[in-house]
Design a protein around this motif. Structure first.
Motif, PDB file in Angstrom:
ATOM      1  N   PHE A  68       0.816  -1.137   0.138  1.00 38.65           N
ATOM      2  CA  PHE A  68       0.184   0.054   0.118  1.00 38.65           C
ATOM      3  C   PHE A  68       0.929   1.234   0.169  1.00 38.65           C
ATOM      4  CE2 PHE A  68      -2.795  -3.382   1.470  1.00 38.65           C
ATOM      5  CZ  PHE A  68      -3.952  -2.622   1.333  1.00 38.65           C
ATOM      6  N   GLN A  69       0.502   2.188  -0.744  1.00 39.76           N
ATOM      7  CA  GLN A  69       1.247   3.448  -0.848  1.00 39.76           C
ATOM      8  C   GLN A  69       0.415   4.725  -0.313  1.00 39.76           C
ATOM      9  OE1 GLN A  69       2.942   3.576  -4.835  1.00 39.76           O
ATOM     10  NE2 GLN A  69       4.683   3.012  -4.199  1.00 39.76           N
ATOM     11  N   HIS A  70      -0.341   5.052  -0.947  1.00 46.44           N
ATOM     12  CA  HIS A  70      -1.025   6.218  -0.538  1.00 46.44           C
ATOM     13  C   HIS A  70      -2.550   6.208  -0.550  1.00 46.44           C
ATOM     14  CE1 HIS A  70       2.836   8.412  -1.245  1.00 46.44           C
ATOM     15  NE2 HIS A  70       2.793   8.010  -2.479  1.00 46.44           N
ATOM     16  N   CYS A  71      -3.417   6.852   0.300  1.00 42.65           N
ATOM     17  CA  CYS A  71      -4.793   6.893   0.464  1.00 42.65           C
ATOM     18  C   CYS A  71      -5.127   7.770  -0.966  1.00 42.65           C
ATOM     19  CB  CYS A  71      -5.164   7.181   1.748  1.00 42.65           C
ATOM     20  SG  CYS A  71      -7.112   7.069   1.836  1.00 42.65           S
ATOM     21  N   LEU A  72      -6.014   7.359  -1.523  1.00 42.67           N
ATOM     22  CA  LEU A  72      -6.682   8.176  -2.712  1.00 42.67           C
ATOM     23  C   LEU A  72      -8.137   8.808  -2.472  1.00 42.67           C
ATOM     24  CD1 LEU A  72      -5.251   6.180  -5.519  1.00 42.67           C
ATOM     25  CD2 LEU A  72      -4.253   8.061  -4.656  1.00 42.67           C
ATOM     26  N   SER A  73      -8.821   8.259  -1.320  1.00 45.88           N
ATOM     27  CA  SER A  73     -10.204   8.611  -1.066  1.00 45.88           C
ATOM     28  C   SER A  73     -10.328   9.587   0.158  1.00 45.88           C
ATOM     29  CB  SER A  73     -10.904   7.258  -0.936  1.00 45.88           C
ATOM     30  OG  SER A  73     -12.129   7.596  -0.259  1.00 45.88           O
ATOM     31  N   SER A  74     -11.133  10.275   0.045  1.00 44.02           N
ATOM     32  CA  SER A  74     -11.593  11.249   1.204  1.00 44.02           C
ATOM     33  C   SER A  74     -12.643  10.687   2.112  1.00 44.02           C
ATOM     34  CB  SER A  74     -11.400  12.920   0.908  1.00 44.02           C
ATOM     35  OG  SER A  74     -12.557  12.671  -0.058  1.00 44.02           O
ATOM     36  N   SER A  75     -13.418   9.762   1.527  1.00 46.98           N
ATOM     37  CA  SER A  75     -14.813   9.164   1.940  1.00 46.98           C
ATOM     38  C   SER A  75     -14.323   8.233   2.978  1.00 46.98           C
ATOM     39  CB  SER A  75     -15.740   8.849   0.916  1.00 46.98           C
ATOM     40  OG  SER A  75     -16.347   7.953   1.493  1.00 46.98           O
ATOM     41  N   PRO A  76     -14.875   8.096   4.261  1.00 53.28           N
ATOM     42  CA  PRO A  76     -14.807   7.257   5.161  1.00 53.28           C
ATOM     43  C   PRO A  76     -15.633   5.642   4.701  1.00 53.28           C
ATOM     44  CG  PRO A  76     -16.637   8.565   5.821  1.00 53.28           C
ATOM     45  CD  PRO A  76     -15.941   9.391   4.636  1.00 53.28           C
ATOM     46  N   THR A  77     -16.376   5.808   3.650  1.00 51.76           N
ATOM     47  CA  THR A  77     -17.008   4.670   3.111  1.00 51.76           C
ATOM     48  C   THR A  77     -16.258   3.884   2.088  1.00 51.76           C
ATOM     49  OG1 THR A  77     -18.691   6.090   1.698  1.00 51.76           O
ATOM     50  CG2 THR A  77     -19.429   5.586   3.864  1.00 51.76           C
ATOM     51  N   GLN A  78     -15.180   4.520   1.606  1.00 51.35           N
ATOM     52  CA  GLN A  78     -14.431   3.918   0.475  1.00 51.35           C
ATOM     53  C   GLN A  78     -12.839   4.026   0.638  1.00 51.35           C
ATOM     54  OE1 GLN A  78     -14.329   6.092  -3.117  1.00 51.35           O
ATOM     55  NE2 GLN A  78     -14.079   4.506  -4.411  1.00 51.35           N
ATOM     56  N   GLN A  79     -12.405   2.727   0.677  1.00 52.62           N
ATOM     57  CA  GLN A  79     -11.130   2.833   0.675  1.00 52.62           C
ATOM     58  C   GLN A  79     -10.295   2.482  -0.465  1.00 52.62           C
ATOM     59  OE1 GLN A  79      -9.493   0.457   3.979  1.00 52.62           O
ATOM     60  NE2 GLN A  79     -10.809   1.203   5.488  1.00 52.62           N
ATOM     61  N   VAL A  80      -9.492   3.264  -1.015  1.00 48.56           N
ATOM     62  CA  VAL A  80      -8.701   3.316  -2.352  1.00 48.56           C
ATOM     63  C   VAL A  80      -7.501   3.696  -1.957  1.00 48.56           C
ATOM     64  CG1 VAL A  80      -8.782   3.992  -4.649  1.00 48.56           C
ATOM     65  CG2 VAL A  80     -10.824   3.861  -3.616  1.00 48.56           C
ATOM     66  N   TYR A  81      -6.597   2.754  -2.334  1.00 53.86           N
ATOM     67  CA  TYR A  81      -4.884   3.002  -2.155  1.00 53.86           C
ATOM     68  C   TYR A  81      -4.148   2.992  -3.574  1.00 53.86           C
ATOM     69  CZ  TYR A  81      -6.290   2.115   2.548  1.00 53.86           C
ATOM     70  OH  TYR A  81      -6.866   2.441   3.948  1.00 53.86           O
ATOM     71  N   SER A  82      -3.095   3.602  -3.670  1.00 54.34           N
ATOM     72  CA  SER A  82      -2.161   3.442  -4.757  1.00 54.34           C
ATOM     73  C   SER A  82      -1.228   2.357  -4.110  1.00 54.34           C
ATOM     74  CB  SER A  82      -1.424   4.822  -5.214  1.00 54.34           C
ATOM     75  OG  SER A  82      -0.836   5.183  -4.089  1.00 54.34           O
ATOM     76  N   GLY A  83      -0.728   1.523  -4.950  1.00 49.30           N
ATOM     77  CA  GLY A  83       0.128   0.664  -4.409  1.00 49.30           C
ATOM     78  C   GLY A  83       1.069   0.198  -5.437  1.00 49.30           C
ATOM     79  N   LEU A  84       1.882  -0.927  -4.938  1.00 49.56           N
ATOM     80  CA  LEU A  84       3.097  -1.505  -5.791  1.00 49.56           C
ATOM     81  C   LEU A  84       2.779  -2.993  -5.813  1.00 49.56           C
ATOM     82  CD1 LEU A  84       6.537   0.188  -5.549  1.00 49.56           C
ATOM     83  CD2 LEU A  84       5.012   0.198  -7.680  1.00 49.56           C
TER      84      LEU A  84
END
Length: 365
Positions: free
Chosen positions: A25-41
């Motif tokens: 996991f690298q960075h969190c891309l979502s500002s919504s508490p109901t959605q977890q989206v991350y950039s990753g490698l």
């Protein structure tokens, strides 16, 4: 990983995530508490990692409800479910979500193949529970249903209800977006200038637009039924490095069955009371004070509204007038079933042909 180690869940990326640590996991891309989206490698490739939590459209109406990660119980199917019963479960689930399409049996086979991570021809309970949990997520279901034309992100793997997709390099039609903290401060004319400044060259925009029109074609009576774009914004659509159109945010797309379920028996005073998501508006029967299932504006009309600014700026002079005329015609299309089929196809094909003629046999095609 805890659930994976206990044998509750399974998936093609579990080993890389929990044992080999090659999915990072690298960075969190979502500002919504109901959605977890991350950039990753993942094995040195840039990917997007999504964790299934709660549906966007359901969650948006209750912004205060912060979902808890442990609410996903992985309780279906239950121990003792046979393979035939599981297939039946899948088929019934798809029917209720996508409608009774003749192509669903093929989709069930695809889901079974995806669930069978260790390729032993059988689906274990952990494999079945994981794929079932994933299917409850609207975006995952749509990714499976709309994979054929490659207008959506490629699904790369999953572990339980976490899934990994390819990263789309450009997540806005304009290639660059005004940072959120500046958006409210700048007048819309400045937004427009910034967009025009950074937008790809016109022939490239034409190629992206053709892809977007093909996507509209694909989701209107596609292989797995009818779909609606319920938030038509340049932020939900993007493109890759070859300028092929990609739908960035499938969370804003809904199946016809979902919308019908939402509208059925809904009380209304006017059309706006029959709105699903941001802009999927149906008509209100003012006598019965109930929502009907006819959409006021079809996908195509909304997309043409989006393309008007996008394509007219910098368009070749000999094309501009005709393009403007066709886009205007397109924006007036109504969602009433009676005028849908033939008229829509005609307008869509005319637009595609006009753009394609201009860029075919050039380096941009």
């Amino acid at each position: 990983c805890d659930q994976y180690k206990k044998g509750i869940i399974s998936g093609s990326t579990c080993k890389d995530l929990c044992e080999e640590r090659s999915l990072l996991f690298q960075h969190c891309l979502s500002s919504s508490p109901t959605q977890q989206v991350y950039s990753g490698l993942w094995r040195e490739t840039e990917v997007i990692i999504k964790c299934g939590i709660e549906e966007a459209l359901k969650a948006d109406s209750h912004p205060d409800s912060v979902p808890r990660r442990d609410m996903v119980l992985f309780d279906k199917p239950t121990r003792g479910t046979s393979m035939d019963e599981f297939k039946e479960m899948l088929l019934n689930f798809l029917k209720s979500n996508l409608g009774d399409q003749p192509s669903l049996a093929a989709l069930v086979s695809r889901i079974i193949a995806m669930a069978d991570v260790n390729r032993d021809g059988k689906v274990s309970l952990a494999e079945a529970k994981s794929i079932w949990a994933l299917l409850q997520l609207n975006e995952f279901l749509l990714m499976l249903s709309l994979h054929e034309k490659e207008h959506t992100s490629k699904l790369l793997g999953h572990c339980g209800d976490l899934y990994v997709t390819e990263k789309i390099p450009h997540t806005s039609l304009y290639g660059v977006d005004v940072p959120p903290f500046l958006q409210s401060l700048l007048p819309s004319i400045v937004h427009q200038i910034i967009h025009q400044w950074f937008a790809p060259a016109w022939p490239r925009r034409a190629k992206i637009a053709i892809g977007l029109l093909e996507f509209v074609e694909e989701i209107f009576h596609g292989t797995y039924g009818n779909f609606y774009i319920c938030e038509t914004s340049f932020k939900n659509v993007g493109y890759n490095d070859k300028y092929d159109f990609k739908m960035v945010n499938l969370r804003k797309v809904a199946t016809e069955m979902t919308i019908r379920g939402f509208l059925k028996g809904r009380h209304c005073e006017q059309n706006v009371d029959c709105t699903y998501g941001k802009d999927c508006m149906a008509t209100c029967d003012k006598l019965l004070k109930q929502c009907k299932s006819d959409m006021v504006q079809p996908n195509l009309a909304k997309v043409c509204g989006l393309l008007q600014d996008y394509l007219l700026y910098g368009a070749p002079l000999e094309l501009k007038e005709e393009l403007q005329k066709q886009l205007r015609t397109c924006m007036t299309l109504s969602g009433l079933a009676s005028q849908m089929e033939v008229h829509h196809s005609l307008v869509l094909n005319n637009l595609k042909t006009l753009l394609w003629k201009k860029i075919s046999n050039t380096k941009y095609s």
